[in-house]
Every structure is written in structure tokens, then in C-alpha cells.
Design a protein around this motif. Sequence first.
Motif, PDB file in Angstrom:
ATOM      1  N   ALA A 120       0.832  -1.205   0.000  1.00 55.85           N
ATOM      2  CA  ALA A 120       0.000   0.000   0.000  1.00 55.85           C
ATOM      3  C   ALA A 120       0.865   1.253   0.000  1.00 55.85           C
ATOM      4  O   ALA A 120       0.551   2.248  -0.669  1.00 55.85           O
ATOM      5  N   GLU A 121       1.959   1.203   0.732  1.00 55.23           N
ATOM      6  CA  GLU A 121       2.868   2.353   0.759  1.00 55.23           C
ATOM      7  C   GLU A 121       3.456   2.598  -0.626  1.00 55.23           C
ATOM      8  O   GLU A 121       3.543   3.746  -1.088  1.00 55.23           O
ATOM      9  N   ARG A 122       3.852   1.529  -1.306  1.00 59.30           N
ATOM     10  CA  ARG A 122       4.378   1.691  -2.671  1.00 59.30           C
ATOM     11  C   ARG A 122       3.316   2.262  -3.604  1.00 59.30           C
ATOM     12  O   ARG A 122       3.607   3.099  -4.462  1.00 59.30           O
ATOM     13  N   ALA A 123       2.069   1.801  -3.448  1.00 59.47           N
ATOM     14  CA  ALA A 123       0.994   2.298  -4.315  1.00 59.47           C
ATOM     15  C   ALA A 123       0.782   3.795  -4.102  1.00 59.47           C
ATOM     16  O   ALA A 123       0.644   4.566  -5.058  1.00 59.47           O
ATOM     17  N   ALA A 124       0.761   4.223  -2.846  1.00 63.76           N
ATOM     18  CA  ALA A 124       0.515   5.638  -2.545  1.00 63.76           C
ATOM     19  C   ALA A 124       1.674   6.510  -3.025  1.00 63.76           C
ATOM     20  O   ALA A 124       1.470   7.568  -3.623  1.00 63.76           O
ATOM     21  N   LEU A 125       2.893   6.068  -2.768  1.00 64.81           N
ATOM     22  CA  LEU A 125       4.058   6.850  -3.201  1.00 64.81           C
ATOM     23  C   LEU A 125       4.102   6.951  -4.718  1.00 64.81           C
ATOM     24  O   LEU A 125       4.407   8.006  -5.273  1.00 64.81           O
ATOM     25  N   GLY A 126       3.782   5.857  -5.392  1.00 62.06           N
ATOM     26  CA  GLY A 126       3.799   5.866  -6.852  1.00 62.06           C
ATOM     27  C   GLY A 126       2.741   6.770  -7.442  1.00 62.06           C
ATOM     28  O   GLY A 126       2.890   7.266  -8.553  1.00 62.06           O
ATOM     29  N   ALA A 127       1.667   7.002  -6.699  1.00 58.16           N
ATOM     30  CA  ALA A 127       0.615   7.907  -7.167  1.00 58.16           C
ATOM     31  C   ALA A 127       0.984   9.361  -6.927  1.00 58.16           C
ATOM     32  O   ALA A 127       0.254  10.257  -7.349  1.00 58.16           O
TER      33      ALA A 127
END
Length: 622
Positions: free
Chosen positions: A135-142
Motif C-alpha cells: 500500500a505504501e508503494r501504491a501511494a508513493l507511486g501515485a
Amino acid sequence: MPDSSASSDAPSLDAPARQKRPVPEKIRSILATDCGSTTTKAILIELDGDEYRLKVRGESPTTVEAPVEDVTAGVLNAVTEVEELAGRRLIRDGAIISPQTDDEGVDIYISTSSAGGGLQMMVAGVVRNMTAESAERAALGAGAIVMDVIASNDKRLPHERIEQIRRLRPDMILLSGGVDGGTTTHVVELAELIAAANPRPRLGISYELPVVYAGNKDARDLIQKQLEGKTALEVVDNLRPTLEREELMPARLKIQDQFLHHVMSHAPGYPKLMEWTDAPIMPTPGAVGYMMQTIASQRGIEILGVDIGGATTDVFSVFQGVFNRTVSANLGMSYSVSNVLAEAGLPNILRWIPFPVDERDLRNRIKNKMIRPTTIPQTLKELIIEQAIAREALRLALDQHKKLAVGLRGVQQQRTISDAFNQTSSHDTLVNLASLDLIVGSGGVLSHAPRRQQSALMMLDAFAPEWVTELAVDSIFMMPQLGVLAQVNEAAAMHVFDRDCLIRLGTSIAPTGSPEKSSVRVRGTLPGGNMLDGVVPGGELRVWQLGVGEEAQLEFVPEGTFDLGAGRGRPVSLTVTGGVVGLIVDTRGRPLHLPKDEAPRVAALQKWYQALDLYPSLSDQE
């Protein structure tokens, strides 16, 4: 296109009012703005023959905060400067003229934004280094700033997590947890915490906080029961449908959609700005990430980008086709400079300085920089100290990036339950400095270094790339605008990226192995017919002039323990590209170690700095 899901679907974010999407091949002119926290930057791109080129740029203070509280005022001010420099009318009746008619207006207007602190999110997952990490990777990537990561195993008590959610007041929460078909208990408990916290959004207190659920599909009904009516709940596909698979794009696209429709629409002036734009407004880091993916995909290369600012350092990478972004929230060159000292330690900063420095004096200089963040070095020694700090900030930011840039997507990677509860990461990072093709640096200390050699060596020292790597800097931080442009007209974005965005520094040749009794022989013909045949002993830096746009076919023969990718002692033939610095052969060895003793260390630094003509003589400054 960068990512399969990104290219085919991205972004499904329709601008709310002005829904015309221009035909790419008919675009003659493009106006793009980036609304930053302090400055709004505008660029005008025009079709010149068969190529799109940057014509002029302007900037103005961002006006999202009081007393103006209307972001469009800053946009119009920046565009007015562009208008004056370009000598053509772009604004009529307080709005941007579009489409272009004769010499007035532009065919499309696009924008990115990080004003008002950008997109600030919390993420939650059942297990810290599994679903919460995804989830952290998804948010940072957004393009988000991740304020906190809540996990069932983060050792905090329920009331502490609830208090944290209330205190931070994020713009959005991403909730994940559980594989499809697995247990629903833990992720429902996380939803209960969010419901109990009843968080109020930072902007627009009258609207409901967006929560994106990307967890176990079997828990959707239970999650809706907990959160509907209390939050603006959106459900997307599970970002970890199985332990071995990670699917981040549905969550990333939904985050950007919610950013536009919930967060931005409540920020001062943004509803009007959204009416003007011909493509959805993107978070600035998300647009940079999209551009990085576009470059990697178009060129078939692996790329590392870094933006070192005053308070934070962003690192972007694409390795094995997987995009990752991290934000080192406490590593920067002004507001966070004291934290660089705390994390790196004084000896690590001092090791890059080739003259005696009083420790107390250095600490005072760093503290002064923190409380007077807009000051710039006034003497050569101050510049060398600042660049020494930058090396450590960049090194630490890359270390943090490596820990998060671990691959699951498309890779059959085993991650066991015992790994999950072990707080030390058991994964191999995707970041491979040997296969890295291009490093792009941006941020004041890199983009505005007095000599380009300084930018090149800061990146070489901090990242220690191996074998063959091209170096470049983004001189005016145009990547955000090009990222959103790439979604409308990829060819135009690549034209401007190649011709106007990057300042190519040159190519680094850096063998792995110990410099002891090793060397690299370089043979070939340089442009102009000059023959090159030289030996670079281990532990040195050597530069050959190879200009921007020039190429040379050269053979490199590593000797001793050195390896340039073909095996120890095996020669490699390469076509190397030039830049404003040229061809840099770095035989200091990898891993890169500096001499421990003072006298050899100072002698080595002086030799390296002289080899690149890095600074004027210190004696001339005294």
C-alpha cells in the motif's frame, strides 16, 4: 507506454467541466504549469517543424494560501510572463485562450500541482512488510506523501492508532489487507479503527474523507458496512490478490482520481483551474514518475531519478520494468539539513572535505542553514561543505529507496509468514547499480551547481553506479509538466525531454573490484579522428572531452581485479555518449571506499577534484 495498466487505462480521470481531449497530431502549442508549494512555473511548447520545442518559461509565486487563496491568480501571473516573453496573447478575460487561433492562445493547457503540501495520505495494511508495504508503494507511486503506515503488527495500541489518524488529518487513506479468499478479520479491524477515528479531511471540512479500499475482496461487504456513510469509500481490486503477486495500478489510478475530485476540488481556486485544463491535474511527483516510466519504456533502459529539495528528497526508479518512488521526508538541504547530519554522522560528511574543518564550526554552519533556508554558499569552502552534505543526503535517500523498491509484481517471489513478522526486509532490492543506464538529478544543489562537473561527481560519489552509466540533470525541473504532457502527446513530451529538459553530463565508466593493482585501458577513436589509447590506474578519475551529441566507439580493457560486466579482465566495446563534462573513467573501484587515514584521504580527494577541474584553487580564495 510505461506500464501496461498505466498505458491502456491511465488515467481515467476526466476533467470535470472541460472535457475536450485534443487530437494529438493536431496540437500546435502547449501551455503547461506546475503549481508548487511556493512557485508556479509555466512553460510554452510549440511545434517547430517536425519537433516540439520549449519556447519560453515564466514563474510566479503560488497563490493558494492567504491572502489571495486562489491558485489561478499565480497561474495567470506566470502565464503573463510567458505571454510577454513569447510576444503572443495567451490570456483573455482572466482565462487562458484555448484552442489556438492564429497567433493567440494555445491548443492545450495542462497542469500539475503540489501546492498546499501536495497529496498527504495515510496507508493501512494487515502486515507491515506485506500488504502495508504494498500500500505504501501504491501511494508513493501515485505521487502522495505517506504520513504514516498503520499495520496490525505495528505494536501500537488501538487507541494510539485512532489518535494518530485524528491528529494527522490526511487527505486520503488507502486501506489494504489480506489476500483474496483469506481471512477478513484483521482488515475489518483496521476499518473499525478508521471508523472510530472519524477523521476529518485537511481541506474542505464539510466533505467526507476519501478512503480507497484495495484489500481482500471477500471483505468488501464488511468494509462497506463499517465505512460507508462515514467516509467517501471507493473499492478497487486487491493490491495483493495473492502473496506472490502485487497489482498497484488500480489503487494508484483511484488515488489520483480521488485527488482530483475530492482533494483538489476543495482547494482554493482549483475548481476554476480544473475547468481550464484539457487533461486531469496530476500530483507533481506522480507526473514525474509517469515521465520516468515513459522514458524507460521508450528507450528500453533502467533509470534512476532524484530530486533533492530543501525539506525532502524524492527518488524515482524503473528497474526490470517496475516503477518505484520513495520520499525521504527528513533529508534535504535546508529545512532538513540537520537531520542529514544526524543520520549520516559527522565523519561521513567530513570524509568528502579536503581541508580541516572544526566540528563545532561545521555544526553551526549546518544549524544556520536550517534556520536560514534560503541562504546559499558565499565562499568556496562553504560550497564544498554543502556539496559534501548533499552527497550524504543522496546516499541515504538511495539507501531508503532500495529498501522499498523490492519486487513482487511479475516476479515469483517467495515471502513467508515468518518473513512477514520479521521487521528486517528479507527481499532483494530491484535497484541494480550495474544495470542502471541513466541517472537524472534535479534540485538546486544538483541543477544549479556552479560547474556541471560538481553535479556529476556528487552523483557518482553518492550512488556509486557500476560499469556504464549516463549522467544528466534536469536544469529547470520540467519533468512534472512533461509527465502530464506524456499522457496527452507522448511524442511531444519526448521531443522536449531530449532537446530542452536534460543537460547531459556524459558517461561514467566504473569497473567493479578493488583498485589495488588494477587499471583500465581505453582505446579507440574520438570524434574528429583523434586516437585515444591510455591507461587509467586504479584509484583515479580521468576525463576525456566528448561533447553533447557526440559518440565514440571505444574499447575498455579492465586489468587486475576489475570487471566491466563481461567478467574480470575481459574487454568490452561500447558506444559511449558525451555531454558537457565528457567521458569519465572512474577507477576508484566498487564498492567505493575512501582512504581511512587523514593524509591519504585528503590527497585522494584533491587528486579527484583536480582531475575533474571541480573547483578553483582553494589558495586563490584565501
